[in-house]
Scaffold this motif. Sequence first.
Motif, PDB file in Angstrom:
ATOM      1  N   ILE A 109     -24.953  28.824  15.492  1.00 41.78           N
ATOM      2  CA  ILE A 109     -26.094  29.406  16.167  1.00 41.78           C
ATOM      3  C   ILE A 109     -27.400  28.702  15.821  1.00 41.78           C
ATOM      4  O   ILE A 109     -28.331  28.660  16.621  1.00 41.78           O
ATOM      5  CB  ILE A 109     -26.204  30.921  15.834  1.00 41.78           C
ATOM      6  N   ASN A 110     -27.496  28.103  14.632  1.00 38.79           N
ATOM      7  CA  ASN A 110     -28.730  27.431  14.226  1.00 38.79           C
ATOM      8  C   ASN A 110     -28.695  25.927  14.463  1.00 38.79           C
ATOM      9  O   ASN A 110     -29.612  25.220  14.022  1.00 38.79           O
ATOM     10  CB  ASN A 110     -29.018  27.714  12.751  1.00 38.79           C
ATOM     11  N   ASP A 111     -27.667  25.443  15.151  1.00 42.13           N
ATOM     12  CA  ASP A 111     -27.577  24.010  15.415  1.00 42.13           C
ATOM     13  C   ASP A 111     -28.645  23.608  16.443  1.00 42.13           C
ATOM     14  O   ASP A 111     -28.768  24.224  17.511  1.00 42.13           O
ATOM     15  CB  ASP A 111     -26.182  23.659  15.949  1.00 42.13           C
ATOM     16  N   ILE A 112     -29.404  22.575  16.147  1.00 45.48           N
ATOM     17  CA  ILE A 112     -30.521  22.167  17.010  1.00 45.48           C
ATOM     18  C   ILE A 112     -30.018  21.692  18.369  1.00 45.48           C
ATOM     19  O   ILE A 112     -30.551  22.073  19.422  1.00 45.48           O
ATOM     20  CB  ILE A 112     -31.351  21.060  16.331  1.00 45.48           C
ATOM     21  N   ASP A 113     -28.983  20.849  18.365  1.00 49.78           N
ATOM     22  CA  ASP A 113     -28.508  20.280  19.627  1.00 49.78           C
ATOM     23  C   ASP A 113     -27.943  21.348  20.554  1.00 49.78           C
ATOM     24  O   ASP A 113     -28.153  21.303  21.765  1.00 49.78           O
ATOM     25  CB  ASP A 113     -27.444  19.208  19.354  1.00 49.78           C
ATOM     26  N   LEU A 114     -27.218  22.332  20.010  1.00 45.52           N
ATOM     27  CA  LEU A 114     -26.679  23.398  20.847  1.00 45.52           C
ATOM     28  C   LEU A 114     -27.793  24.300  21.374  1.00 45.52           C
ATOM     29  O   LEU A 114     -27.734  24.775  22.517  1.00 45.52           O
ATOM     30  CB  LEU A 114     -25.656  24.219  20.075  1.00 45.52           C
ATOM     31  N   ASN A 115     -28.815  24.531  20.590  1.00 43.66           N
ATOM     32  CA  ASN A 115     -29.958  25.293  21.082  1.00 43.66           C
ATOM     33  C   ASN A 115     -30.705  24.528  22.163  1.00 43.66           C
ATOM     34  O   ASN A 115     -31.214  25.116  23.121  1.00 43.66           O
ATOM     35  CB  ASN A 115     -30.898  25.644  19.926  1.00 43.66           C
ATOM     36  N   ASN A 116     -30.770  23.200  22.020  1.00 42.62           N
ATOM     37  CA  ASN A 116     -31.366  22.381  23.082  1.00 42.62           C
ATOM     38  C   ASN A 116     -30.569  22.501  24.378  1.00 42.62           C
ATOM     39  O   ASN A 116     -31.135  22.556  25.473  1.00 42.62           O
ATOM     40  CB  ASN A 116     -31.420  20.916  22.646  1.00 42.62           C
ATOM     41  N   LYS A 117     -29.243  22.550  24.246  1.00 41.17           N
ATOM     42  CA  LYS A 117     -28.410  22.715  25.437  1.00 41.17           C
ATOM     43  C   LYS A 117     -28.609  24.093  26.061  1.00 41.17           C
ATOM     44  O   LYS A 117     -28.519  24.248  27.286  1.00 41.17           O
ATOM     45  CB  LYS A 117     -26.937  22.487  25.083  1.00 41.17           C
ATOM     46  N   LEU A 118     -28.871  25.096  25.233  1.00 39.75           N
ATOM     47  CA  LEU A 118     -29.192  26.420  25.767  1.00 39.75           C
ATOM     48  C   LEU A 118     -30.470  26.373  26.594  1.00 39.75           C
ATOM     49  O   LEU A 118     -30.548  26.929  27.692  1.00 39.75           O
ATOM     50  CB  LEU A 118     -29.359  27.416  24.621  1.00 39.75           C
ATOM     51  N   ILE A 119     -31.496  25.703  26.072  1.00 38.63           N
ATOM     52  CA  ILE A 119     -32.760  25.569  26.798  1.00 38.63           C
ATOM     53  C   ILE A 119     -32.537  24.848  28.122  1.00 38.63           C
ATOM     54  O   ILE A 119     -33.036  25.260  29.177  1.00 38.63           O
ATOM     55  CB  ILE A 119     -33.796  24.815  25.935  1.00 38.63           C
ATOM     56  N   GLU A 120     -31.766  23.759  28.070  1.00 38.09           N
ATOM     57  CA  GLU A 120     -31.491  22.994  29.288  1.00 38.09           C
ATOM     58  C   GLU A 120     -30.704  23.819  30.292  1.00 38.09           C
ATOM     59  O   GLU A 120     -30.991  23.798  31.498  1.00 38.09           O
ATOM     60  CB  GLU A 120     -30.714  21.726  28.923  1.00 38.09           C
ATOM     61  N   MET A 121     -29.711  24.578  29.817  1.00 48.76           N
ATOM     62  CA  MET A 121     -28.889  25.394  30.707  1.00 48.76           C
ATOM     63  C   MET A 121     -29.707  26.465  31.407  1.00 48.76           C
ATOM     64  O   MET A 121     -29.627  26.641  32.628  1.00 48.76           O
ATOM     65  CB  MET A 121     -27.750  26.024  29.906  1.00 48.76           C
ATOM     66  N   TYR A 122     -30.540  27.180  30.634  1.00 49.51           N
ATOM     67  CA  TYR A 122     -31.365  28.225  31.237  1.00 49.51           C
ATOM     68  C   TYR A 122     -32.393  27.623  32.194  1.00 49.51           C
ATOM     69  O   TYR A 122     -32.726  28.230  33.215  1.00 49.51           O
ATOM     70  CB  TYR A 122     -32.056  29.042  30.155  1.00 49.51           C
ATOM     71  N   ARG A 131     -36.948  22.277  15.317  1.00 44.49           N
ATOM     72  CA  ARG A 131     -36.925  21.650  16.643  1.00 44.49           C
ATOM     73  C   ARG A 131     -37.029  20.140  16.478  1.00 44.49           C
ATOM     74  O   ARG A 131     -37.519  19.642  15.474  1.00 44.49           O
ATOM     75  CB  ARG A 131     -38.108  22.130  17.499  1.00 44.49           C
ATOM     76  N   ASN A 132     -36.561  19.420  17.488  1.00 47.70           N
ATOM     77  CA  ASN A 132     -36.785  17.982  17.547  1.00 47.70           C
ATOM     78  C   ASN A 132     -37.521  17.660  18.844  1.00 47.70           C
ATOM     79  O   ASN A 132     -37.879  18.559  19.620  1.00 47.70           O
ATOM     80  CB  ASN A 132     -35.474  17.198  17.414  1.00 47.70           C
ATOM     81  N   LEU A 133     -37.733  16.394  19.095  1.00 44.35           N
ATOM     82  CA  LEU A 133     -38.503  15.987  20.279  1.00 44.35           C
ATOM     83  C   LEU A 133     -37.806  16.418  21.569  1.00 44.35           C
ATOM     84  O   LEU A 133     -38.465  16.793  22.552  1.00 44.35           O
ATOM     85  CB  LEU A 133     -38.710  14.468  20.264  1.00 44.35           C
ATOM     86  N   SER A 134     -36.486  16.390  21.564  1.00 43.82           N
ATOM     87  CA  SER A 134     -35.745  16.813  22.754  1.00 43.82           C
ATOM     88  C   SER A 134     -35.992  18.285  23.072  1.00 43.82           C
ATOM     89  O   SER A 134     -36.001  18.680  24.242  1.00 43.82           O
ATOM     90  CB  SER A 134     -34.245  16.569  22.551  1.00 43.82           C
ATOM     91  N   SER A 135     -36.181  19.110  22.049  1.00 45.55           N
ATOM     92  CA  SER A 135     -36.447  20.533  22.275  1.00 45.55           C
ATOM     93  C   SER A 135     -37.706  20.705  23.106  1.00 45.55           C
ATOM     94  O   SER A 135     -37.729  21.475  24.091  1.00 45.55           O
ATOM     95  CB  SER A 135     -36.599  21.265  20.939  1.00 45.55           C
ATOM     96  N   TRP A 136     -38.766  20.014  22.733  1.00 42.32           N
ATOM     97  CA  TRP A 136     -40.027  20.098  23.481  1.00 42.32           C
ATOM     98  C   TRP A 136     -39.867  19.529  24.886  1.00 42.32           C
ATOM     99  O   TRP A 136     -40.339  20.127  25.868  1.00 42.32           O
ATOM    100  CB  TRP A 136     -41.119  19.340  22.732  1.00 42.32           C
ATOM    101  N   ARG A 137     -39.210  18.382  24.986  1.00 46.29           N
ATOM    102  CA  ARG A 137     -39.077  17.734  26.297  1.00 46.29           C
ATOM    103  C   ARG A 137     -38.269  18.599  27.270  1.00 46.29           C
ATOM    104  O   ARG A 137     -38.636  18.736  28.437  1.00 46.29           O
ATOM    105  CB  ARG A 137     -38.424  16.361  26.132  1.00 46.29           C
ATOM    106  N   LEU A 138     -37.174  19.186  26.799  1.00 48.54           N
ATOM    107  CA  LEU A 138     -36.334  20.002  27.678  1.00 48.54           C
ATOM    108  C   LEU A 138     -37.051  21.262  28.136  1.00 48.54           C
ATOM    109  O   LEU A 138     -36.903  21.688  29.288  1.00 48.54           O
ATOM    110  CB  LEU A 138     -35.034  20.368  26.957  1.00 48.54           C
ATOM    111  N   MET A 139     -37.839  21.861  27.250  1.00 47.24           N
ATOM    112  CA  MET A 139     -38.574  23.063  27.636  1.00 47.24           C
ATOM    113  C   MET A 139     -39.664  22.728  28.651  1.00 47.24           C
ATOM    114  O   MET A 139     -39.870  23.457  29.627  1.00 47.24           O
ATOM    115  CB  MET A 139     -39.179  23.722  26.386  1.00 47.24           C
ATOM    116  N   ILE A 140     -40.373  21.629  28.443  1.00 42.67           N
ATOM    117  CA  ILE A 140     -41.404  21.202  29.401  1.00 42.67           C
ATOM    118  C   ILE A 140     -40.767  20.873  30.743  1.00 42.67           C
ATOM    119  O   ILE A 140     -41.289  21.241  31.813  1.00 42.67           O
ATOM    120  CB  ILE A 140     -42.176  19.985  28.846  1.00 42.67           C
ATOM    121  N   ASN A 141     -39.622  20.201  30.714  1.00 43.79           N
ATOM    122  CA  ASN A 141     -38.930  19.852  31.948  1.00 43.79           C
ATOM    123  C   ASN A 141     -38.450  21.102  32.687  1.00 43.79           C
ATOM    124  O   ASN A 141     -38.453  21.145  33.922  1.00 43.79           O
ATOM    125  CB  ASN A 141     -37.744  18.942  31.638  1.00 43.79           C
TER     126      ASN A 141
END
Length: 477
Positions: free
Chosen positions: A161-174, A193-203
């Motif tokens: 649940i705390n894995d960064i990449d899987l949480n990024n995929k959650l953001i992308e999926m939603y 968070r990493n840079l992908s977290s910010w980019r995916l949310m902005i996208n």
Amino acid sequence: MATVVPIRPAMITSSTLNTKISHSYSSSQSISLKTLYRVNPLCAYATPNPGVHRRPGGDRTNTRFDKKRRNSSSSKEQRLKTGNDRNEDDPLRGNAQLGSLDVDLMNLCKEGKVKEAVEYMGQGVFAGYDVFSSLLDSCGNLRSIEMGKMVHELLKKSAFINDIDLNNKLIEMYGKCGNTRVARKVFDQMSLRNLSSWRLMINGYAANGQGNDGLLLFEQMRKTDFQPDKETFVVVLATCASAEAAKQGIVYFDLMKNEYGIVPETEHYLGVIKILGRAGHLNEAEEFIERMPFEPTTEVWEALRNFARIHGDVELEDRVEELLVDLDPSNATVNKIPLPPQKQQSAINMLEEKNRVSDYRCTDLYKGEGYEKMKGLNGQMREAGYVPDTRYVLHDIDEEAKEKALQYHSERLAIAYGLISTPARMPLRIIKNLRICGDCHNAIKIMSKIVGRELIVRDNKRFHHFRDGKCSCGDYW
């Protein structure tokens, strides 16, 4: 195959203190407990009865107990060897019968059987990291938000649940499913968070027509230690286009070059053209293309032609059309409205309800309760100012027949059925396999105001959030 070995409590009972000492240890470890003195059983202090004959060594050995203990020890060793040493209370144990099945969740994901994989996981079949990653990708690509929510709930109960990449995929999926509210909730709850977290949310904001929120988030990111890269600026420029923030887009383009030292590529120049084009600054867009340090590609000219068509600049459209034909003769068009693809496709719309998805196709001619509801809506839409745009009917039929054909496009039927089969004020989510036509886009804007609901339509290009007579795309798609 990884085996989960639960932690078992060991209980030591002291007869002298009448207390229990609990010690947890892993079954893969060995532990030795030695007493400093011998504790005699209570029967050792009793007065011997001469009428009772005791078995030799009876104060030390209980045959029945020893046999049971040996069987228990042997059974435990066997379970450790087979990897089945699981407690009844183990949350990952699941159904005992399912646990014995050889279920390849990864293979189900590859075959597109997302529902079956999720059902097995819900019944206790263990899922690894790769399974969660594949399921979230599949739910995002299928735009299946209900299935995605189920995977999210299962992920909450897992060790990932705390894995960064899987949480990024959650953001992308939603984001792909059009639910930026939950995507932002996942983003805000991430401890790291990493840079992908910010980019995916902005996208996600940009793809759903919420460019202003995306720009606010980018400004928030700039205050952190993260440095935006070239992929991030592609997303930021798309966000500026979504928000129709032309001046801000040019500022970010210059910022990318001067402050962050990133050399603009074709995607960045195309992003600026889209910003200027959506804002209606066609002359500035044409001048920007002429100042580009490399020869404009076909994609660049096509973008300018499309904006000229949207804003009604026929002269610029014809001039760009000639340039495109010179570059590639196959770009010559017969009329201004794009023709349907050569491969015949029937329009299919899926209405997502709470626990089911319904399909709608334009096959039956004006039959059923959905058609009756649509017939009633047409009168209200006319009163609200709706005028059918028959240019989007390419069949050679009379004007009245064209208007009737427009009224019963499959996305409108899906909305009509949703209105009569769901509670009032509940948002409707429509998934369309083709691009929405201009007339339906205008019609659904009016419908959203009449019925007082949010109508979310996903075509093969983007999400359209219709609310109070307006669309999140700003009439650009």
